[in-house]
Design a protein around this motif. Structure first.
Motif, mmCIF file in Angstrom:
data_model
loop_
_atom_site.group_PDB
_atom_site.id
_atom_site.type_symbol
_atom_site.label_atom_id
_atom_site.label_comp_id
_atom_site.label_asym_id
_atom_site.label_seq_id
_atom_site.Cartn_x
_atom_site.Cartn_y
_atom_site.Cartn_z
ATOM 1 N N ALA A 1 -14.229 5.083 19.413
ATOM 2 C CA ALA A 1 -13.740 5.589 18.128
ATOM 3 C C ALA A 1 -12.630 4.685 17.592
ATOM 4 N N VAL A 2 -11.731 4.238 18.476
ATOM 5 C CA VAL A 2 -10.663 3.335 18.048
ATOM 6 C C VAL A 2 -11.268 2.039 17.517
ATOM 7 N N LEU A 3 -12.193 1.468 18.284
ATOM 8 C CA LEU A 3 -12.833 0.222 17.867
ATOM 9 C C LEU A 3 -13.440 0.353 16.468
ATOM 10 N N THR A 4 -14.277 1.377 16.288
ATOM 11 C CA THR A 4 -14.965 1.537 15.010
ATOM 12 C C THR A 4 -13.989 1.863 13.882
ATOM 13 N N ALA A 5 -13.101 2.828 14.148
ATOM 14 C CA ALA A 5 -12.205 3.279 13.084
ATOM 15 C C ALA A 5 -11.303 2.152 12.614
ATOM 16 N N LEU A 6 -10.804 1.332 13.527
ATOM 17 C CA LEU A 6 -9.905 0.256 13.139
ATOM 18 C C LEU A 6 -10.614 -0.802 12.293
ATOM 19 N N THR A 7 -11.842 -1.141 12.699
ATOM 20 C CA THR A 7 -12.575 -2.150 11.941
ATOM 21 C C THR A 7 -12.876 -1.641 10.531
ATOM 22 N N VAL A 8 -13.410 -0.419 10.460
ATOM 23 C CA VAL A 8 -13.780 0.125 9.154
ATOM 24 C C VAL A 8 -12.541 0.319 8.277
ATOM 25 N N SER A 9 -11.452 0.812 8.869
ATOM 26 C CA SER A 9 -10.219 1.036 8.099
ATOM 27 C C SER A 9 -9.732 -0.248 7.462
ATOM 28 N N ALA B 1 -5.356 3.934 12.928
ATOM 29 C CA ALA B 1 -6.228 3.601 11.799
ATOM 30 C C ALA B 1 -5.412 3.568 10.507
ATOM 31 N N GLY B 2 -4.482 4.522 10.381
ATOM 32 C CA GLY B 2 -3.647 4.556 9.182
ATOM 33 C C GLY B 2 -2.776 3.323 9.080
ATOM 34 N N ASN B 3 -2.167 2.948 10.187
ATOM 35 C CA ASN B 3 -1.273 1.795 10.165
ATOM 36 C C ASN B 3 -2.022 0.499 9.906
ATOM 37 N N ILE B 4 -3.158 0.339 10.543
ATOM 38 C CA ILE B 4 -3.908 -0.902 10.347
ATOM 39 C C ILE B 4 -4.400 -0.980 8.892
ATOM 40 N N GLY B 5 -4.685 0.196 8.339
ATOM 41 C CA GLY B 5 -5.080 0.225 6.927
ATOM 42 C C GLY B 5 -3.937 -0.179 6.020
ATOM 43 N N THR B 6 -2.730 0.325 6.301
ATOM 44 C CA THR B 6 -1.578 -0.027 5.479
ATOM 45 C C THR B 6 -1.296 -1.525 5.556
ATOM 46 N N ALA C 1 -1.190 -1.102 -6.387
ATOM 47 C CA ALA C 1 -0.024 -0.691 -5.602
ATOM 48 C C ALA C 1 0.252 0.799 -5.774
ATOM 49 N N VAL C 2 -0.057 1.336 -6.948
ATOM 50 C CA VAL C 2 0.220 2.749 -7.207
ATOM 51 C C VAL C 2 -0.808 3.650 -6.564
ATOM 52 N N ALA C 3 -2.074 3.331 -6.817
ATOM 53 C CA ALA C 3 -3.118 4.299 -6.524
ATOM 54 C C ALA C 3 -3.646 4.226 -5.102
ATOM 55 N N SER C 4 -3.410 3.092 -4.439
ATOM 56 C CA SER C 4 -4.099 2.890 -3.170
ATOM 57 C C SER C 4 -3.638 3.821 -2.057
ATOM 58 N N GLY C 5 -2.314 3.990 -1.927
ATOM 59 C CA GLY C 5 -1.753 4.710 -0.788
ATOM 60 C C GLY C 5 -2.472 5.963 -0.352
ATOM 61 N N PRO C 6 -2.384 7.057 -1.152
ATOM 62 C CA PRO C 6 -2.960 8.324 -0.713
ATOM 63 C C PRO C 6 -4.479 8.262 -0.535
ATOM 64 N N PHE C 7 -5.143 7.493 -1.407
ATOM 65 C CA PHE C 7 -6.594 7.367 -1.278
ATOM 66 C C PHE C 7 -6.983 6.770 0.052
ATOM 67 N N ILE C 8 -6.340 5.649 0.335
ATOM 68 C CA ILE C 8 -6.707 4.939 1.547
ATOM 69 C C ILE C 8 -6.386 5.760 2.779
ATOM 70 N N THR C 9 -5.222 6.425 2.780
ATOM 71 C CA THR C 9 -4.890 7.259 3.926
ATOM 72 C C THR C 9 -5.983 8.295 4.154
ATOM 73 N N THR C 10 -6.357 8.985 3.075
ATOM 74 C CA THR C 10 -7.335 10.049 3.235
ATOM 75 C C THR C 10 -8.699 9.513 3.649
ATOM 76 N N ILE C 11 -9.147 8.468 2.972
ATOM 77 C CA ILE C 11 -10.461 7.922 3.310
ATOM 78 C C ILE C 11 -10.473 7.435 4.757
ATOM 79 N N ASN C 12 -9.380 6.795 5.163
ATOM 80 C CA ASN C 12 -9.304 6.332 6.549
ATOM 81 C C ASN C 12 -9.278 7.494 7.531
#
Lengths: 454, 468
Positions: free
Chosen positions: B410-418, B329-334, B437-448
């Motif tokens: 869980a993989v299916l749902t998490a990947l789509t939502v991420s 989920a983290g990687n697909i989000g990145t 570019a600055v703010a997204s990283g940590p936020f997105i990781t945590t939310i995902n």
């Protein structure tokens, strides 16, 4: 400018031939190119027919090469050949390269021999080399010319040459002897020979030099026109500044994309499915590596069952180790690309330094985590184990894991660089997985020891 | 062959050795003179303070000025304070004003005021003019020096002016035709001037329909325009159409390089100034804030997990696949984040329609990969749990397939939502004026992470615990 664009788009979409022909000269070829890409096939053919040959050369120089090839295919062969001849050599070559051999030969038929040979020579260069982005338009001077002769040469060919910021001094057999800056030439007074004005120590690249390296040299040393030579130092072409801008810009996107493990495709109209397929390989790799991690966790089954709260802080350990590793990776990759580690001492020095940086942050983050997780466990009352021991495990694990994560973040790209693999591409998933495994082993081993034995 | 040695010789290291070992002063000075400012700058970043002092002392002021122009701003501010006063003054005066201002703005107010006081009046005025522009705008990056011609000039006069002023400017490819109030009337290509024959007036040969940018325009847009229109020198105008300076293609190259460097560093949450020669403690300090932020965010994750304590303690096998789900989920989000940030910087998401289309597209990509990986994960988890059963599965209370289904779903749902979240968040941040570019990283990781965990253990609670 937006309103301007809209009227241009409207004109191309609905205007009569006459309207288009008369209005189109007011617009920049780049804007026309953008509008052109949005037309449907029939309309596109109509508009292309309305543009003059010279205009068409300019406009097609600003679209993606495959699109330009399609447009050319809709024209009579001899007209298409002339449009290609009206472009800069490197641009025409890019377009020709996207065609099949048969198409290419058909256009070559309609070109005079010297032009054809020039283009064929350019087409032989591999993608992403200096040879593939150079142009063969440049102004040639001789060392025994007087300033006046040189000015005359300049005036004669200025209009047909793109880059005139630098003029190149060649001997009779085409060997590069030096270069004269345009500024110096116009400031010089006759009598004064070119030999006196020219600089002989100049930076050159070979035809097979990586185009990114060439562009970077131009940026770093502020070179307006970079000469490309063969092994014998004969001038083959020059790279202009706008090409350097394009190369670096694309490279930037590529690096960024690689780091995020996505393909750096600039095309927008790729189908959802093929985009998904492009991103899939890394995810598959992660899935397989994830199973390795699952196996490792299963070794600690009894610890896990006895201390369920460990699971609550597992993401913390993994995120921290992962992030620290990535930080160290980014610094190391940048250092490698800048040539900061030329010998053994600097390599080991850097790895040791990364270890110390990791250890320092490990101590800081570890202590903080100890305190916060202690508070967390005490207040929420989660789990059945003594909060102090669990918190101690978390803090210690982080301290150790961060030091090693940071060390691996430096070790892996350096090893890959040694093995001649691109450290920026391959490091990501390796480091993440390695640090995950390392973090988990440290975490659960310490837990087994501290919480279960003590 | 000799060309290849250019890289192999690694000039910065050469300079470093020279500064350390060359004892003959005249030799040192004449050798240093031969190096380009870029190599000197790279070398400077490898030196300790004593070595730097030696380099300052034995290099010319103009060379030092070029060197300081190339340094990252924060380092420039640190290093220029190491110069003795008169030298510092000369170097600042010789620098391109936009770079000088960048360095001064990176100092504490008191320090920069002290430097400003050193300068002559006209130099100070020149810098003050640039001072008011916001960071990363055309005004803050432009060079105020350009060659201005009057429309009534004859070709010969123009040539004379060009020869006289050529050394003051970065590029002479474009000359700017202005009226008495500095209002830009047209641009004259150097080529046109060279080819033109006397007698001819400038206004007869200039190009009156030129491209320009405003002082307040964002620098990335300016770079795009320079690239798109192949402009050698882009004029920067104020509100009234008066020319204030130019941004050249050289500047564009530098800005692209810097941006690349910064983006890469930001994505990895390190400061762009984190260099190999930085002291360990300083490097550590620079990286600490992100890690501390991560700690705080992870406490939220811990609370989420704590609420599933019962599920986790009863079906320990679930824990086996947690890193796998979070990792994917983290990687697909990145991936999605990077695509979106690139699109934002290329300004292809400026309309509502294109933004919505982008979101839908990313969600669809996430769904496709979610289905494929969900299925695969289901199969692999099933095999894994059958071969190596654990906890309640080994006790025969639950079948491996039950847990495997949860993992796959869980993989299916998490990947789509991420994927969807990771493209939405940077767009929202951009909209409210925060650099995505600055703010997204940590936020997105945590939310995902949170999303994935809630989905995973939520599904498990609903589908497995009820079976027990």
């Amino acid at each position: 400018m937006d309103a301007d664009q809209r009227t241009l788009a409207g004109l191309l979409a609905a205007g009569t031939k006459k309207e288009i022909t008369s209005a189109v000269d007011k617009h920049h070829p780049s804007d026309i190119a953008e509008a052109l890409a949005k037309l449907d096939d029939d309309r596109l053919r109509f508009v292309v027919g309305a543009l003059g040959r010279k205009r068409l050369s300019e406009v097609l120089s600003h679209v993606e090469a495959p699109f330009a090839a399609d447009v050319l295919a809709s024209l009579p062969e001899n007209k298409a050949a002339k449009v290609l001849m009206g472009m800069r050599g490197d641009v025409a070559t890019d377009i020709l390269k996207t065609m099949g051999l048969a198409d290419r030969l058909r256009y070559f038929q309609h070109m005079p021999t010297p032009v054809r040979e020039k283009l064929q020579a350019l087409a032989r260069h591999k993608e992403e080399t200096a040879g593939s982005i150079m142009t063969s338009d440049y102004i040639v001077l001789h060392r025994d010319m007087d300033v006046k002769d040189a000015m005359r040469t300049l005036v004669k060919s200025a209009n047909t040459t793109e880059g005139i910021q630098r003029l190149f001094v060649l001997d009779e057999s085409g060997f590069l002897e030096g270069a004269v800056n345009l500024k110096r030439l116009i400031q010089a007074r006759s009598p004064n020979s070119i030999a006196d004005l020219m600089v002989t120590e100049i930076i050159t690249v070979q035809q097979d030099t990586d185009s990114e390296e060439a562009a970077r040299l131009m940026q770093q040393y502020e070179i307006p026109l970079l000469p490309v030579v063969d092994e014998k130092n004969r001038l083959k072409g020059v790279i202009t500044m706008d090409d350097a801008v394009d190369v670096l810009d694309e490279e930037t996107d590529e690096d960024y994309a690689r780091f995020a493990t996505i393909p750096s495709d600039r095309r927008v109209h790729v189908s959802v499915f093929s985009s998904a397929m492009h991103r899939l390989p890394w995810l598959l790799l992660l899935l397989l590596l994830g199973l390795v991690i699952s196996t490792i966790i299963s070794r600690f089954e009894s610890t896990l069952e006895a201390v369920v709260v460990l699971v609550f802080f597992q993401p913390l350990i993994l995120d921290m180790a992962g992030n620290t590793g990535t930080q160290s990776l980014a610094v190391t990759v940048r250092g490698i690309s800048k040539g900061f580690y030329p010998d053994r001492t600097t390599v080991f020095g850097h790895m040791f330094k990364e270890f110390r940086v990791g250890a320092l942050n490990g101590l800081a983050i570890g202590s903080l985590s100890f305190l916060t997780s202690l508070a967390f466990l005490t207040f929420t009352g989660a789990g059945v184990n003594p909060p102090f021991l669990v918190a101690l495990t978390i803090g210690l694990s982080l301290a150790v894991a961060l030091a090693f994560a940071s060390f691996f973040g430096a070790l892996i790209p350096m090893t890959l660089d040694r093995l001649k693999a691109d450290p920026a591409v391959a490091s990501g998933p390796f480091i993440t997985t390695l640090n995950d495994i390392l973090g988990l082993i440290i975490y659960f081993s310490l837990a087994s020891f501290i919480i279960l034995r003590l | 062959m000799p060309k290849m040695t250019l890289r192999k010789r690694h000039k910065p290291t050469e300079i470093l050795h020279l500064v350390r070992r060359e004892t003959r002063i005249r030799m040192l000075e004449s050798k240093l003179k031969k190096y380009h400012a870029f190599d000197l700058k790279e070398a400077l970043l490898l030196m300790d303070e004593k070595e730097r002092q030696r380099l300052y002392e034995h290099s010319g002021n103009v060379k030092l000025a070029r060197l300081f122009e190339q340094l990252p701003e924060e380092r420039g501010a640190d290093f220029i304070m190491e110069l003795e006063e008169t030298k510092a003054k000369e170097v600042i005066a010789a620098m391109a004003p936009d770079d000088a201002v960048d360095i001064l703005q990176n100092m504490k107010d008191k320090e920069s005021a002290a430097f400003m006081a050193l300068l002559d009046d006209d130099q100070r005025d020149r810098l003050k003019k640039l001072w008011k522009y916001r960071h990363a705008t055309a005004g803050s990056e432009m060079n105020p020096a350009f060659i201005g011609l009057s429309p009534e000039m004859d070709v010969k006069e123009a040539m004379k002016k060009l020869v006289a002023e050529a050394d003051k400017v970065e590029t002479i490819d474009s000359l700017f035709v202005i009226d008495e109030d500095d209002r830009l009337q047209g641009i004259l290509d150097l080529k046109t001037l060279i080819v033109a024959k006397h007698p001819l007036m400038i206004k007869e040969i200039m190009n009156p329909s030129y491209r320009s940018v405003k002082t307040e325009d964002g620098i990335q847009k300016v770079v795009r325009d320079i690239q798109k229109y192949d402009t050698d020198a882009m004029p920067v105008l104020d509100e009234e159409g008066r020319i204030q300076g130019v941004i050249t293609m050289y500047d564009a190259l530098d800005i692209i390089e810097e941006a690349a460097h910064d983006d890469y560093a930001r994505l990895a949450a390190v400061s762009p100034a984190d260099s190999p020669r930085e002291k360990t403690i300083k490097s550590a300090q620079g990286r600490f804030p992100w890690l501390a932020l991560l700690l705080v965010l992870n406490l939220i994750i811990a609370s989420v997990l704590a609420s599933f304590e019962e599920t986790i303690s009863r079906v320990t096998a679930l824990v086996l696949f947690q890193p796998l789900i979070l990792g994917m989920a983290g990687n697909i989000g990145t991936q999605s984040l990077a695509v979106t940030v690139l699109s934002i910087s290329r300004e292809t998401l400026s309309t509502k329609l294109s933004a919505t289309r982008h979101l839908m597209r990313e969600a669809a990509i996430g769904l496709v990969n979610g289905v494929i990986l969900g299925l695969l994960t289901f199969l692999l988890a099933f095999v894994f749990l059958t071969v190596a059963p654990m906890g309640v599965i080994r006790d025969g209370l639950i079948e491996p397939v039950n847990v495997a289904v949860v993992v796959g779903l869980a993989v299916l749902t998490a990947l789509t939502v991420s994927t969807f979240q990771a493209s939405l968040i940077p767009m929202v941040l951009h909209k409210i004026g925060i650099d995505p570019a600055v703010a997204s990283g940590p936020f997105i990781t945590t939310i995902n992470d949170i999303t994935a965990l809630v989905v995973y253990f939520g599904l498990a609670t609903a589908m497995v615990i009820t079976l027990l």
